[in-house]
Structures are given as structure tokens and as C-alpha cells.
Design an enzyme around this catalytic site. Structure first.
Site, PDB file in Angstrom:
ATOM      1  N   LYS A  67      37.093   9.022  35.117  1.00 36.15           N
ATOM      2  CA  LYS A  67      37.883   9.203  33.808  1.00 36.15           C
ATOM      3  C   LYS A  67      37.806   8.172  32.873  1.00 36.15           C
ATOM      4  O   LYS A  67      37.650   7.028  33.268  1.00 36.15           O
ATOM      5  CB  LYS A  67      39.634   9.027  34.663  1.00 36.15           C
ATOM      6  CG  LYS A  67      40.708   9.276  33.441  1.00 36.15           C
ATOM      7  CD  LYS A  67      41.028  10.452  33.458  1.00 36.15           C
ATOM      8  CE  LYS A  67      41.856  11.100  32.302  1.00 36.15           C
ATOM      9  NZ  LYS A  67      41.214  11.459  31.133  1.00 36.15           N
ATOM     10  N   GLN A 120      36.409   0.204  32.634  1.00 38.15           N
ATOM     11  CA  GLN A 120      37.266   1.549  32.806  1.00 38.15           C
ATOM     12  C   GLN A 120      37.575   1.351  34.343  1.00 38.15           C
ATOM     13  O   GLN A 120      38.632   2.072  34.994  1.00 38.15           O
ATOM     14  CB  GLN A 120      36.810   2.693  32.402  1.00 38.15           C
ATOM     15  CG  GLN A 120      37.450   3.953  32.332  1.00 38.15           C
ATOM     16  CD  GLN A 120      38.449   3.892  31.117  1.00 38.15           C
ATOM     17  OE1 GLN A 120      37.935   3.842  30.246  1.00 38.15           O
ATOM     18  NE2 GLN A 120      39.658   3.984  31.083  1.00 38.15           N
ATOM     19  N   LYS A 138      40.128  -1.061  35.039  1.00 39.07           N
ATOM     20  CA  LYS A 138      41.506  -0.579  34.264  1.00 39.07           C
ATOM     21  C   LYS A 138      42.118   0.521  34.764  1.00 39.07           C
ATOM     22  O   LYS A 138      43.389   0.552  35.204  1.00 39.07           O
ATOM     23  CB  LYS A 138      41.088  -0.162  32.944  1.00 39.07           C
ATOM     24  CG  LYS A 138      42.172   0.219  31.860  1.00 39.07           C
ATOM     25  CD  LYS A 138      41.600   0.973  30.734  1.00 39.07           C
ATOM     26  CE  LYS A 138      40.545   0.063  29.825  1.00 39.07           C
ATOM     27  NZ  LYS A 138      40.349   0.407  28.792  1.00 39.07           N
ATOM     28  N   LYS A 186      32.747   6.969  31.297  1.00 38.59           N
ATOM     29  CA  LYS A 186      32.768   6.818  29.842  1.00 38.59           C
ATOM     30  C   LYS A 186      31.645   7.842  29.000  1.00 38.59           C
ATOM     31  O   LYS A 186      30.853   8.074  29.924  1.00 38.59           O
ATOM     32  CB  LYS A 186      32.645   5.463  29.517  1.00 38.59           C
ATOM     33  CG  LYS A 186      33.099   5.258  28.052  1.00 38.59           C
ATOM     34  CD  LYS A 186      34.595   5.071  27.885  1.00 38.59           C
ATOM     35  CE  LYS A 186      35.211   4.857  26.420  1.00 38.59           C
ATOM     36  NZ  LYS A 186      36.554   4.491  26.311  1.00 38.59           N
ATOM     37  N   ASP A 193      38.349   8.706  22.372  1.00 32.76           N
ATOM     38  CA  ASP A 193      38.009   7.393  22.196  1.00 32.76           C
ATOM     39  C   ASP A 193      37.620   7.138  20.826  1.00 32.76           C
ATOM     40  O   ASP A 193      38.177   8.026  19.975  1.00 32.76           O
ATOM     41  CB  ASP A 193      36.957   6.780  22.988  1.00 32.76           C
ATOM     42  CG  ASP A 193      36.964   5.259  22.791  1.00 32.76           C
ATOM     43  OD1 ASP A 193      37.874   4.430  23.309  1.00 32.76           O
ATOM     44  OD2 ASP A 193      35.954   4.592  22.412  1.00 32.76           O
ATOM     45  N   THR A 217      48.633   4.318  24.090  1.00 33.22           N
ATOM     46  CA  THR A 217      47.931   3.264  24.185  1.00 33.22           C
ATOM     47  C   THR A 217      48.449   2.039  23.306  1.00 33.22           C
ATOM     48  O   THR A 217      48.621   0.970  23.773  1.00 33.22           O
ATOM     49  CB  THR A 217      46.296   3.554  23.760  1.00 33.22           C
ATOM     50  OG1 THR A 217      45.804   4.536  24.333  1.00 33.22           O
ATOM     51  CG2 THR A 217      45.598   2.080  24.087  1.00 33.22           C
ATOM     52  N   ASN A 247      43.924   5.466  16.067  1.00 39.23           N
ATOM     53  CA  ASN A 247      45.132   5.891  16.990  1.00 39.23           C
ATOM     54  C   ASN A 247      45.883   4.533  17.745  1.00 39.23           C
ATOM     55  O   ASN A 247      46.989   4.571  17.718  1.00 39.23           O
ATOM     56  CB  ASN A 247      44.605   6.655  18.254  1.00 39.23           C
ATOM     57  CG  ASN A 247      45.407   6.764  19.323  1.00 39.23           C
ATOM     58  OD1 ASN A 247      45.500   6.355  20.168  1.00 39.23           O
ATOM     59  ND2 ASN A 247      46.254   8.029  18.968  1.00 39.23           N
TER      60      ASN A 247
HETATM   61  P1  NDP Z   1      39.909   5.198  16.192  1.00 40.91           P
HETATM   62  O1  NDP Z   1      38.698   6.190  15.877  1.00 40.91           O
HETATM   63  O2  NDP Z   1      41.134   6.307  16.149  1.00 40.91           O
HETATM   64  O3  NDP Z   1      40.327   4.045  15.366  1.00 40.91           O
HETATM   65  C1  NDP Z   1      39.431   2.946  15.422  1.00 40.91           C
HETATM   66  C2  NDP Z   1      39.723   2.046  14.081  1.00 40.91           C
HETATM   67  O4  NDP Z   1      38.733   0.889  14.394  1.00 40.91           O
HETATM   68  C3  NDP Z   1      39.447   2.682  12.960  1.00 40.91           C
HETATM   69  O5  NDP Z   1      40.282   1.892  12.043  1.00 40.91           O
HETATM   70  C4  NDP Z   1      38.158   2.171  12.629  1.00 40.91           C
HETATM   71  O6  NDP Z   1      37.858   1.924  11.189  1.00 40.91           O
HETATM   72  C5  NDP Z   1      38.052   0.707  13.220  1.00 40.91           C
HETATM   73  N1  NDP Z   1      36.615   0.481  13.697  1.00 40.91           N
HETATM   74  C6  NDP Z   1      35.818   1.019  14.511  1.00 40.91           C
HETATM   75  N2  NDP Z   1      34.615   0.673  14.491  1.00 40.91           N
HETATM   76  C7  NDP Z   1      34.666  -0.510  13.856  1.00 40.91           C
HETATM   77  C8  NDP Z   1      33.561  -1.453  13.417  1.00 40.91           C
HETATM   78  N3  NDP Z   1      32.643  -1.657  13.860  1.00 40.91           N
HETATM   79  N4  NDP Z   1      34.184  -2.567  12.706  1.00 40.91           N
HETATM   80  C9  NDP Z   1      35.516  -2.691  12.379  1.00 40.91           C
HETATM   81  N5  NDP Z   1      36.371  -1.606  12.440  1.00 40.91           N
HETATM   82  C10 NDP Z   1      36.020  -0.783  13.121  1.00 40.91           C
HETATM   83  O7  NDP Z   1      39.778   4.664  17.626  1.00 40.91           O
HETATM   84  P2  NDP Z   1      41.044   4.278  18.619  1.00 40.91           P
HETATM   85  O8  NDP Z   1      42.246   3.725  17.966  1.00 40.91           O
HETATM   86  O9  NDP Z   1      41.368   5.334  19.609  1.00 40.91           O
HETATM   87  O10 NDP Z   1      40.130   2.855  19.462  1.00 40.91           O
HETATM   88  C11 NDP Z   1      40.265   1.679  18.955  1.00 40.91           C
HETATM   89  C12 NDP Z   1      39.925   0.608  20.261  1.00 40.91           C
HETATM   90  O11 NDP Z   1      40.866   1.078  21.540  1.00 40.91           O
HETATM   91  C13 NDP Z   1      38.473   1.157  20.967  1.00 40.91           C
HETATM   92  O12 NDP Z   1      37.946   0.002  21.285  1.00 40.91           O
HETATM   93  C14 NDP Z   1      38.850   2.007  22.075  1.00 40.91           C
HETATM   94  O13 NDP Z   1      37.886   1.763  23.055  1.00 40.91           O
HETATM   95  C15 NDP Z   1      40.137   1.399  22.477  1.00 40.91           C
HETATM   96  N6  NDP Z   1      40.793   2.428  23.347  1.00 40.91           N
HETATM   97  C16 NDP Z   1      41.372   3.518  22.898  1.00 40.91           C
HETATM   98  C17 NDP Z   1      42.196   4.258  23.829  1.00 40.91           C
HETATM   99  C18 NDP Z   1      42.851   5.515  23.035  1.00 40.91           C
HETATM  100  O14 NDP Z   1      43.661   5.980  23.890  1.00 40.91           O
HETATM  101  N7  NDP Z   1      42.520   5.843  21.911  1.00 40.91           N
HETATM  102  C19 NDP Z   1      42.529   3.759  25.178  1.00 40.91           C
HETATM  103  C20 NDP Z   1      41.961   2.442  25.542  1.00 40.91           C
HETATM  104  C21 NDP Z   1      41.282   1.690  24.542  1.00 40.91           C
HETATM  105  P3  NDP Z   1      36.879   3.098  10.456  1.00 40.91           P
HETATM  106  O15 NDP Z   1      37.703   4.157  10.242  1.00 40.91           O
HETATM  107  O16 NDP Z   1      36.328   2.241   9.214  1.00 40.91           O
HETATM  108  O17 NDP Z   1      35.484   3.449  11.342  1.00 40.91           O
END
Ligand code: NDP
Length: 444
Positions: free
Chosen positions: A90, A111, A114, A126, A166, A209, A240
Site C-alpha cells: 500500500k 511507507q 508508516k 510506492k 501522492d 493526511t 492536498n
Molecule cells: P500535491 O501535489 O497535492 O502538492 C504538492 C505541493 O508541494 C504543491 O504545492 C507543490 O508545488 C509543492 N511542491 C512539490 N514539489 C516541490 C518542490 N520540489 N519544491 C517546492 N515545492 C514543491 O501533493 P500532496 O499534498 O499530496 O503531497 C505533499 C507531500 O505529502 C509529499 O511529500 C507526499 O509524499 C506527502 N504525503 C501525501 C499524502 C497524501 O495523502 N496526499 C500522504 C502522505 C504523505 P507545485 O504545484 O509548484 O509543484
């Protein structure tokens, strides 16, 4: 050389060029040293660590698709099936140009622990691709998702491997992926989580999350005689996790003053107006800069620097290694006393060590962002039962799970004489369950 050092050296030697994977293994093994040293003979004989750091399987494939100009494009696709000792693999799918095998191995490895911490029966995996959904039309995203799933569908299933979203994979992508899986296999089953509410999704999964992050933060604060209400919070990212962490923090009385994306960050001393952020990010798929045009009290700054903003609590929710030692020092100097990671490994090792050495409250991602995968597991349960639970039912279960994760990390840290070190606590608690299952299942 100790067993831990020996294994880490082997990981570096045998997985060249995979810096994030090395970093994740080192962080976990270092904090497990106490447990491993105490059981060294037994673990060595069973090659337990060798098996723990080697994915059960990595599937790597090409993803050809046709863009809107009729040009064929080819991306790399992957699924890392890391460990199935305690349940089907998962873990999310990431679509981002930076994706490579090493990053997915780091994420898959994290993961495993976690998922174990959630207390639910899910193994770790993943996947993803170096495809960039940004700037692509809906048709192009669909073409990519259908091609990606055409290959991936051979290796996943409701009792085998259940991917989720993700970075770059939200409701739209999950919909396209699910449609193609169903078309190829004829099975209407819970093979993906994060599905739409009309076709098997769970209430609260979208929020899970971010909400979970704030639930565990709140629990950590309470246990340290502090409270969230009235505190100033900086959140990085605006995807997200960041959006729903902001929403829950605001509901619990905190003031969130900053958000970012990969171009820059906004500061709004009056507190972020989340409805405007949602309109920009969830509806228009725009840039965070647009917030400053819509809200007169807000200032936009291009580039990095979000961690220089004065706050009590920092919630990094964007991506790996986005918060380095200088950022950690700036946070401390400005009075920040707690950090909880919404993203996976957003703090560098040096930043994490700084937080711990300076008595800041620090909750690592593998505990703090586990609410997403936990709610995915609740979605799997509902799919198996052919039932849908109410928002309040799922939210209450999520909260219970996060409080329980805190208790497990706290307890493990105390048992091993490192009270308050939730990095060690989370790693040890996650490790214990997986290792018990691996030992019981023999040499597989
Ligand atoms: P999204 O794609 O919804 O959002 C990611 C955010 O982070 C965007 O604002 C993006 O900006 C920014 N971002 C991505 N890459 C970079 C970078 N290299 N430098 C600066 N900003 C960056 O992803 P999520 O919110 O789903 O995920 C965010 C984090 O949380 C990740 O590490 C993910 O693995 C982790 N996570 C997510 C879960 C989930 O349920 N969604 C569960 C557990 C962990 P931009 O739009 O400019 O790219």
C-alpha cells in the site's frame, strides 16, 4: 563494524546514485540501533536487515502516450513493492519530473514503517512516473494514466497491491486510473484508494493526511503541556496535504500565515483565507502567487525562504529535503518550538538532528502523515464490506488512529530511554511489528 553500519555500507554500495534511499535507510537504521544491537545475533542469522532494505520486487516499465499535437511521448513508470509482511502493498503513486527509482525506494521504505504504525494490515509500496501533469490537458493526463495502468494492472489487485495518490495524483488521475483498471480486468474492486465518492471512495480521504497531521500535532502539544489554539503556524506547499492541514489547524484555533508552491510563498499576517487558496489550487490549478493579487493583506515572495517567517509551529507539507539546517536554525531563532512533517522526509538529516538537539518538539513524517494511508485502509475496509461510513465515523476513526500512533511512538521512545525522541519512537514501533511478522513467516 556493527550490523547496522555494515548494512548501511552495503546499501550505499549496492544502490549507487540513490541518495534519498540512502538517507532514509540511514535515518531508520540509526534510530533502530538500540533494538538491533540487543538482538544482533538473531537478526544476523536470519539476514533480517538485508531483507528489510531490499524491496520484494521493483516493476519498471515504459509508458507511451500521444500528446495533443499527435506526438508520441514516452515516460518511465515504476512500482516498488517493498514489503508485504503485514498486508498487501500500500502506498501512493507520484507523478513529478523528479521521480526516479531511488526516490520511490526511499518512499516505499518509509511507507513500510508508516503503514505498520497505523496498526492496520497494510504492507509498504510506492510507485509513479517522471510524467509532469502540470500544463497538460485533461485528455493528455487521461492518455498517460490509461497507458500507465495498462502495464501496472498486471501487478496490482485488491488483495495484492493497492496504490493511492501522492504528488501530482489527485481525484482526476485516480478516476482515470480506476476506469482503465476496470476496463482491463472487468473487476469492480478496491484496487485504488482516493476514489471519488460515487465509485467507492471514502469520506475524509481527501482531508485525511492534513487533518491527521494536525490531530497528532495537537496530541504531541497536549502531552508536552502546550496547546494549538492561538499559535501562529507556517505551512509549506499548497497541495492536498497543505490545504487540509491549514483547514484543521484553523478549526482548532491556530492562525496559519503562510503557504507556498515550487515558485514561491505567500505571507498573510491576517491569516490565510483558505476558500481563496482552494479556488486557485483545487479549481483553477493555478499558482500560489495569484493569492496575493486576490488578497490585499498578502505578500508574495518568489523563491525559497518560507522558513524565515516568524512562527510558533512549522508544518512542512511540500516535498522531500525542503527544510535544511539553515532553515531549522532560522525557525528556532524566530521562536518556533514545534515541527510536524506533513510531507515525506521534508527535513534534511541535519535539520532533524538540530530539532532534536535543541529540544524542539518534532514529529517525523512517517508518524505525522500516516493519516492518509490509514484512511486509505479504511476505504479498503468499506470496499470489502460494500458499505460507506459517514464523515463523522471516518473522522473519529482517523483521530483515534493518530492519537494511537502518538502513544506508540511516545511509548517506544520511553522504553528505549530516549523519551521525547519521536523519530526513534516511530521507527522502533513501526519496526517491531514488521519484524515480528517477518520472523514468523520464515525465509521469504
Ligand atoms: P500535491 O501535489 O497535492 O502538492 C504538492 C505541493 O508541494 C504543491 O504545492 C507543490 O508545488 C509543492 N511542491 C512539490 N514539489 C516541490 C518542490 N520540489 N519544491 C517546492 N515545492 C514543491 O501533493 P500532496 O499534498 O499530496 O503531497 C505533499 C507531500 O505529502 C509529499 O511529500 C507526499 O509524499 C506527502 N504525503 C501525501 C499524502 C497524501 O495523502 N496526499 C500522504 C502522505 C504523505 P507545485 O504545484 O509548484 O509543484
Amino acid at each position: 563494524m556493527s550490523y547496522v553500519d555494515e548494512i548501511y555500507a552495503k546499501v550505499v554500495e549496492q544502490n549507487p546514485g540513490e541518495a534519498e534511499f540512502h538517507q532514509a535507510v540511514k535515518e531508520v537504521l540509526d534510530s533502530l540501533k538500540l533494538v538491533i544491537d540487543a538482538n544482533e545475533e538473531k537478526y544476523r542469522k536470519m539476514a533480517l536487515l538485508e531483507r528489510l532494505v531490499e524491496p520484494e520486487r521493483i516493476i519498471s516499465f515504459r509508458v507511451p502516450w500521444v500528446d495533443d499535437n499527435g506526438q508520441v511521448q514516452v515516460n518511465k513508470g515504476y512500482r516498488v513493492q517493498f514489503n508485504s509482511a503485514i498486508g498487501p502493498y500500500k502506498g501512493g503513486l507520484r507523478l513529478h519530473p523528479s521521480v526516479n527509482q531511488g526516490i520511490l525506494k526511499f518512499l516505499g521504505f518509509e511507507q513500510v514503517f508508516k503503514n505498520s504504525l497505523t496498526g492496520l494490515p497494510i504492507g509498504g509500496g510506492k510507485g509513479g512516473s517522471n510524467f509532469d501533469p502540470k500544463g497538460k490537458s485533461d485528455r493528455e493526463v487521461m492518455a498517460f494514466c490509461q497507458s500507465f495502468m495498462t502495464e501496472l494492472s498486471k501487478y496490482i489487485g485488491a488483495d495484492q497491491d493497492v496504490p493511492a495518490g501522492d504528488i501530482g495524483v489527485g481525484a482526476r488521475e485516480i478516476g482515470f486510473l480506476y476506469g482503465q483498471y476496470k476496463r482491463l480486468t472487468g473487476l469492480y474492486e478496491g484496487v485504488l484508494t482516493g476514489k471519488g465518492l460515487n465509485y467507492g471512495g471514502s469520506l475524509v480521504r481527501t482531508q485525511a493526511t492534513g487533518y491527521g497531521l494536525v490531530y497528532i500535532l495537537d496530541e504531541m502539544l497536549k502531552n508536552n503541556n502546550k496547546e494549538l489554539a492561538g499559535k501562529t503556524v507556517v505551512v509549506s506547499g499548497s497541495g492536498n496535504v497543505a490545504i487540509y492541514a491549514t483547514e484543521k489547524a484553523q478549526q482548532l484555533g491556530a492562525k496559519v500565515v503562510a503557504l507556498s508552491d515550487s515558485n514561491g510563498y505567500i505571507y498573510d499576517a491576517d491569516g490565510i483565507k483558505l476558500d481563496i487558496v482552494k479556488e486557485i489550487k483545487e479549481v483553477r490549478r493555478g499558482r500560489i502567487k495569484e493569492y496575493a493579487s486576490a488578497v490585499p493583506t498578502a505578500v508574495y515572495t518568489e523563491g525559497k525562504g518560507i522558513w524565515t517567517i516568524k512562527c510558533d509551529i512549522a508544518l512542512p507539507c511540500a516535498t522531500q529535503n525542503e527544510l535544511n539546517l539553515d532553515d531549522a536554525k532560522a525557525l528556532k531563532a524566530n521562536g518556533c518550538f514545534a515541527v510536524a512533517e506533513g510531507a515525506n522526509m521534508p527535513s534534511t538529516r541535519e535539520a532533524t538532528d538540530f530539532f532534536l538537539a535543541n529540544d524542539m518538539l518534532f514529529m517525523p513524517g512517517k508518524a505525522a502523515n500516516a493519516g492518509g494511508v490509514a484512511t486509505s485502509a479504511l476505504e479498503m475496509s468499506q470496499n470489502s464490506q460494500r458499505l460507506s461510513w459517514t464523515f463523522d465515523e471516518v473522522d473519529a476513526k482517523l483521530k483515534g488512529i493518530m492519537v494511537n500512533i502518538f502513544a506508540k511512538a511516545d511509548d517506544a521512545a520511553k522504553r528505549y530511554g530516549v523519551a521525547g525522541n519521536y523519530v526513534a519512537g516511530a521507527n522502533i514501533a513501526g519496526f517491531e511489528k514488521v519484524v515480528d511478522a517477518m520472523m514468523a513467516q520464515g525465509i521469504v
